[in-house]
Write a protein that holds these residues in place. Sequence first.
Motif, PDB file in Angstrom:
ATOM      1  N   SER A 213       0.875  -1.177   0.000  1.00  0.00           N
ATOM      2  CA  SER A 213       0.000   0.000   0.000  1.00  0.00           C
ATOM      3  C   SER A 213       0.910   1.224   0.000  1.00  0.00           C
ATOM      4  O   SER A 213       1.457   1.607   1.023  1.00  0.00           O
ATOM      5  CB  SER A 213      -0.943  -0.007   1.204  1.00  0.00           C
ATOM      6  N   ASN A 214       1.105   1.760  -1.175  1.00  0.00           N
ATOM      7  CA  ASN A 214       2.026   2.881  -1.394  1.00  0.00           C
ATOM      8  C   ASN A 214       1.447   4.145  -0.742  1.00  0.00           C
ATOM      9  O   ASN A 214       0.647   4.855  -1.332  1.00  0.00           O
ATOM     10  CB  ASN A 214       2.198   3.050  -2.913  1.00  0.00           C
ATOM     11  N   ASP A 215       1.875   4.398   0.489  1.00  0.00           N
ATOM     12  CA  ASP A 215       1.268   5.475   1.290  1.00  0.00           C
ATOM     13  C   ASP A 215       1.235   6.818   0.570  1.00  0.00           C
ATOM     14  O   ASP A 215       0.229   7.523   0.575  1.00  0.00           O
ATOM     15  CB  ASP A 215       2.027   5.642   2.621  1.00  0.00           C
ATOM     16  N   ARG A 216       2.347   7.163  -0.040  1.00  0.00           N
ATOM     17  CA  ARG A 216       2.471   8.475  -0.688  1.00  0.00           C
ATOM     18  C   ARG A 216       1.437   8.657  -1.802  1.00  0.00           C
ATOM     19  O   ARG A 216       0.758   9.672  -1.872  1.00  0.00           O
ATOM     20  CB  ARG A 216       3.874   8.615  -1.277  1.00  0.00           C
ATOM     21  N   SER A 217       1.347   7.661  -2.677  1.00  0.00           N
ATOM     22  CA  SER A 217       0.430   7.828  -3.818  1.00  0.00           C
ATOM     23  C   SER A 217      -1.027   7.564  -3.424  1.00  0.00           C
ATOM     24  O   SER A 217      -1.935   8.195  -3.945  1.00  0.00           O
ATOM     25  CB  SER A 217       0.854   6.946  -4.995  1.00  0.00           C
ATOM     26  N   TRP A 218      -1.246   6.644  -2.492  1.00  0.00           N
ATOM     27  CA  TRP A 218      -2.627   6.358  -2.075  1.00  0.00           C
ATOM     28  C   TRP A 218      -3.303   7.587  -1.470  1.00  0.00           C
ATOM     29  O   TRP A 218      -4.499   7.780  -1.622  1.00  0.00           O
ATOM     30  CB  TRP A 218      -2.650   5.205  -1.060  1.00  0.00           C
ATOM     31  N   LEU A 219      -2.523   8.409  -0.792  1.00  0.00           N
ATOM     32  CA  LEU A 219      -3.093   9.616  -0.175  1.00  0.00           C
ATOM     33  C   LEU A 219      -3.657  10.587  -1.206  1.00  0.00           C
ATOM     34  O   LEU A 219      -4.463  11.446  -0.886  1.00  0.00           O
ATOM     35  CB  LEU A 219      -2.026  10.328   0.667  1.00  0.00           C
ATOM     36  N   PHE A 220      -3.205  10.436  -2.444  1.00  0.00           N
ATOM     37  CA  PHE A 220      -3.666  11.345  -3.499  1.00  0.00           C
ATOM     38  C   PHE A 220      -4.491  10.614  -4.560  1.00  0.00           C
ATOM     39  O   PHE A 220      -4.536  11.031  -5.713  1.00  0.00           O
ATOM     40  CB  PHE A 220      -2.465  12.074  -4.123  1.00  0.00           C
ATOM     41  N   SER A 221      -5.146   9.527  -4.150  1.00  0.00           N
ATOM     42  CA  SER A 221      -6.030   8.799  -5.078  1.00  0.00           C
ATOM     43  C   SER A 221      -7.146   9.732  -5.530  1.00  0.00           C
ATOM     44  O   SER A 221      -7.815  10.347  -4.698  1.00  0.00           O
ATOM     45  CB  SER A 221      -6.656   7.586  -4.386  1.00  0.00           C
ATOM     46  N   SER A 222      -7.334   9.817  -6.839  1.00  0.00           N
ATOM     47  CA  SER A 222      -8.394  10.708  -7.344  1.00  0.00           C
ATOM     48  C   SER A 222      -9.737   9.980  -7.411  1.00  0.00           C
ATOM     49  O   SER A 222     -10.792  10.590  -7.443  1.00  0.00           O
ATOM     50  CB  SER A 222      -8.012  11.247  -8.724  1.00  0.00           C
ATOM     51  N   ASP A 223      -9.678   8.652  -7.415  1.00  0.00           N
ATOM     52  CA  ASP A 223     -10.894   7.845  -7.510  1.00  0.00           C
ATOM     53  C   ASP A 223     -11.234   7.293  -6.120  1.00  0.00           C
ATOM     54  O   ASP A 223     -10.573   6.381  -5.617  1.00  0.00           O
ATOM     55  CB  ASP A 223     -10.634   6.704  -8.512  1.00  0.00           C
ATOM     56  N   ILE A 224     -12.265   7.859  -5.507  1.00  0.00           N
ATOM     57  CA  ILE A 224     -12.613   7.478  -4.126  1.00  0.00           C
ATOM     58  C   ILE A 224     -13.051   6.016  -4.038  1.00  0.00           C
ATOM     59  O   ILE A 224     -12.699   5.312  -3.092  1.00  0.00           O
ATOM     60  CB  ILE A 224     -13.699   8.428  -3.547  1.00  0.00           C
ATOM     61  N   GLN A 225     -13.781   5.566  -5.051  1.00  0.00           N
ATOM     62  CA  GLN A 225     -14.232   4.162  -5.041  1.00  0.00           C
ATOM     63  C   GLN A 225     -13.041   3.207  -5.093  1.00  0.00           C
ATOM     64  O   GLN A 225     -12.983   2.223  -4.359  1.00  0.00           O
ATOM     65  CB  GLN A 225     -15.165   3.897  -6.226  1.00  0.00           C
ATOM     66  N   GLN A 226     -12.099   3.541  -5.976  1.00  0.00           N
ATOM     67  CA  GLN A 226     -10.898   2.706  -6.098  1.00  0.00           C
ATOM     68  C   GLN A 226     -10.105   2.726  -4.783  1.00  0.00           C
ATOM     69  O   GLN A 226      -9.611   1.701  -4.320  1.00  0.00           O
ATOM     70  CB  GLN A 226     -10.014   3.203  -7.250  1.00  0.00           C
ATOM     71  N   ALA A 227     -10.017   3.906  -4.187  1.00  0.00           N
ATOM     72  CA  ALA A 227      -9.288   4.052  -2.921  1.00  0.00           C
ATOM     73  C   ALA A 227      -9.944   3.216  -1.822  1.00  0.00           C
ATOM     74  O   ALA A 227      -9.259   2.533  -1.051  1.00  0.00           O
ATOM     75  CB  ALA A 227      -9.244   5.517  -2.511  1.00  0.00           C
ATOM     76  N   THR A 228     -11.262   3.249  -1.770  1.00  0.00           N
ATOM     77  CA  THR A 228     -12.002   2.481  -0.761  1.00  0.00           C
ATOM     78  C   THR A 228     -11.776   0.986  -0.959  1.00  0.00           C
ATOM     79  O   THR A 228     -11.546   0.248  -0.001  1.00  0.00           O
ATOM     80  CB  THR A 228     -13.516   2.811  -0.842  1.00  0.00           C
ATOM     81  N   LEU A 229     -11.809   0.571  -2.220  1.00  0.00           N
ATOM     82  CA  LEU A 229     -11.575  -0.843  -2.549  1.00  0.00           C
ATOM     83  C   LEU A 229     -10.157  -1.262  -2.147  1.00  0.00           C
ATOM     84  O   LEU A 229      -9.946  -2.328  -1.564  1.00  0.00           O
ATOM     85  CB  LEU A 229     -11.802  -1.070  -4.051  1.00  0.00           C
ATOM     86  N   ARG A 230      -9.202  -0.392  -2.446  1.00  0.00           N
ATOM     87  CA  ARG A 230      -7.804  -0.665  -2.074  1.00  0.00           C
ATOM     88  C   ARG A 230      -7.672  -0.888  -0.571  1.00  0.00           C
ATOM     89  O   ARG A 230      -6.969  -1.784  -0.115  1.00  0.00           O
ATOM     90  CB  ARG A 230      -6.918   0.529  -2.458  1.00  0.00           C
ATOM     91  N   LEU A 231      -8.351  -0.039   0.192  1.00  0.00           N
ATOM     92  CA  LEU A 231      -8.258  -0.137   1.654  1.00  0.00           C
ATOM     93  C   LEU A 231      -8.881  -1.435   2.162  1.00  0.00           C
ATOM     94  O   LEU A 231      -8.389  -2.035   3.114  1.00  0.00           O
ATOM     95  CB  LEU A 231      -8.919   1.075   2.317  1.00  0.00           C
ATOM     96  N   ILE A 232      -9.948  -1.871   1.491  1.00  0.00           N
ATOM     97  CA  ILE A 232     -10.595  -3.138   1.870  1.00  0.00           C
ATOM     98  C   ILE A 232      -9.658  -4.309   1.551  1.00  0.00           C
ATOM     99  O   ILE A 232      -9.496  -5.236   2.337  1.00  0.00           O
ATOM    100  CB  ILE A 232     -11.958  -3.301   1.138  1.00  0.00           C
ATOM    101  N   GLN A 233      -9.025  -4.219   0.377  1.00  0.00           N
ATOM    102  CA  GLN A 233      -8.148  -5.314  -0.073  1.00  0.00           C
ATOM    103  C   GLN A 233      -6.750  -5.260   0.557  1.00  0.00           C
ATOM    104  O   GLN A 233      -5.943  -6.164   0.367  1.00  0.00           O
ATOM    105  CB  GLN A 233      -8.010  -5.270  -1.599  1.00  0.00           C
ATOM    106  N   ARG A 234      -6.501  -4.211   1.300  1.00  0.00           N
ATOM    107  CA  ARG A 234      -5.167  -3.987   1.867  1.00  0.00           C
ATOM    108  C   ARG A 234      -4.686  -5.161   2.728  1.00  0.00           C
ATOM    109  O   ARG A 234      -3.509  -5.504   2.730  1.00  0.00           O
ATOM    110  CB  ARG A 234      -5.206  -2.700   2.702  1.00  0.00           C
ATOM    111  N   LYS A 235      -5.629  -5.768   3.432  1.00  0.00           N
ATOM    112  CA  LYS A 235      -5.286  -6.892   4.324  1.00  0.00           C
ATOM    113  C   LYS A 235      -4.676  -8.060   3.552  1.00  0.00           C
ATOM    114  O   LYS A 235      -3.886  -8.827   4.093  1.00  0.00           O
ATOM    115  CB  LYS A 235      -6.538  -7.366   5.075  1.00  0.00           C
TER     116      LYS A 235
END
Length: 332
Positions: A213-235
Motif C-alpha cells: 500500500s504505497n502510502d504516498r500515492s494512495w493519499l492522493f487517489s483521485s478515484d474514491i471508489q478505487q481508494a475504498t476498494l484498495r483499503l478493503i483489499q489492503r489486508k
Amino acid sequence: LKLENKAKRKLQKQICQVVLDHFEKQYTRELGNTWTNVRDVLTYPLCWQYAVLLNKFSQSAELENTLPVKGYHPAFQGPLPYLPASLKCYVRRTPGRFPAQKHQAGKLKEYYLLNAASLLPVLALEVKDGEDVLDLCAAPGGKSVAILQCAYPGQFHCNEYDDLRSRWLKKTIESFIPDPLTNLIMVSKLDGTQIGDLKPELYDKILVDAPCSNDRSWLFSSDIQQATLRLIQRKELSFLQFQLLRSAIKALRPGGSLVYSTCTLSKAENSDVINLILNSCSNVMPVDISEMAKAVSQEFTFLSGTQQHELLVLPEKGRAWGPMYVAKLKKM
C-alpha cells in the motif's frame, strides 16, 4: 503568502480523505506522535524532495558539475559497508525536482529521478560482479538500474508480473542500459509467487521490492471508489508479500541473501511479514543492517526501536525521503 495559501488549498482538495482517515487511525496507533510529522510531509507535496541518480552508462561531466552549483551533494558519504564508487546519487535539502529527461529511442538518459530511500534496499543487497541476481517485482525499474550502477551481475533477471508495469520496466531498461548489457538482462512476466518452484536455488542475491500500500500515492487517489476498494483489499497484501518472500527464498542459493522492501509505513506489511517468514522458514536468518543505517543517518530519519535486520525511513521536512522499509535475510 497568498500564493502559498492557494497552493495549500489546492493540495488539500487533492488529498483523498478516505485514505487519510484510514491512515490516521492506523498510524497513530502504530507510530504515536511520530505520525503527525510524517503526515505533514506526506500530505504536502511542496516539501517533497527528489534525488538524482547518475547513469554511469551515459556519463556527463557537465551534469556532475551543475549539480553542486544547484545545491546538490552526494547522498551517501558515510563509511558504508557497501558503496561502489560507480553509484552516484545527489540530493539537496530543499524541495523541488530536477527536470526529467524524455525517453528518446537510441539515446540513453543521463540520470534517474527517485526517492533517495529507494537506494537503501540496493545498498543493503550488496551485489558484486558476477553474482546471479533476481529483481522479483522490478517495475518501474529504478532499483534494477541502480543495481547495474553498482555491479555487473553474472545473470540479471528482472521480473514483473503486471502487464502494464512490465512494459514500463522494459522502457526504463532501454532508456538507461546500453545494448550489449541489455542482452544479459532477462525480463520476464512470471508470477513472483511461482518463481521459487520454477527456478529453485538459482540466485545469489534477490530483491523483493514487494507490491504494497504505497502510502504516498494512495493519499492522493483521485478515484474514491478505487481508494475504498484498495483499503478493503489492503489486508490481502501481507499474504501476497509473504508468498513472494517464500518463493524468493526457494529461488535463493544456500548462502545467498535477500532484501525485502516496501514503501509503506504499515507494520502488517513490514516487520509482521518478516517475522512470519523468520518463524515459518527454518532455513533463513536475519542479517544485521544497522551499520548501513548508522552510516546514512545524516541524510535519513529512521523509526527507532526496530530490529537490527530492518529499518524504516520516515519522511520529515528537509529529509522528506521514504516511507521505505528494508529488511535483509540470508539463506542457510
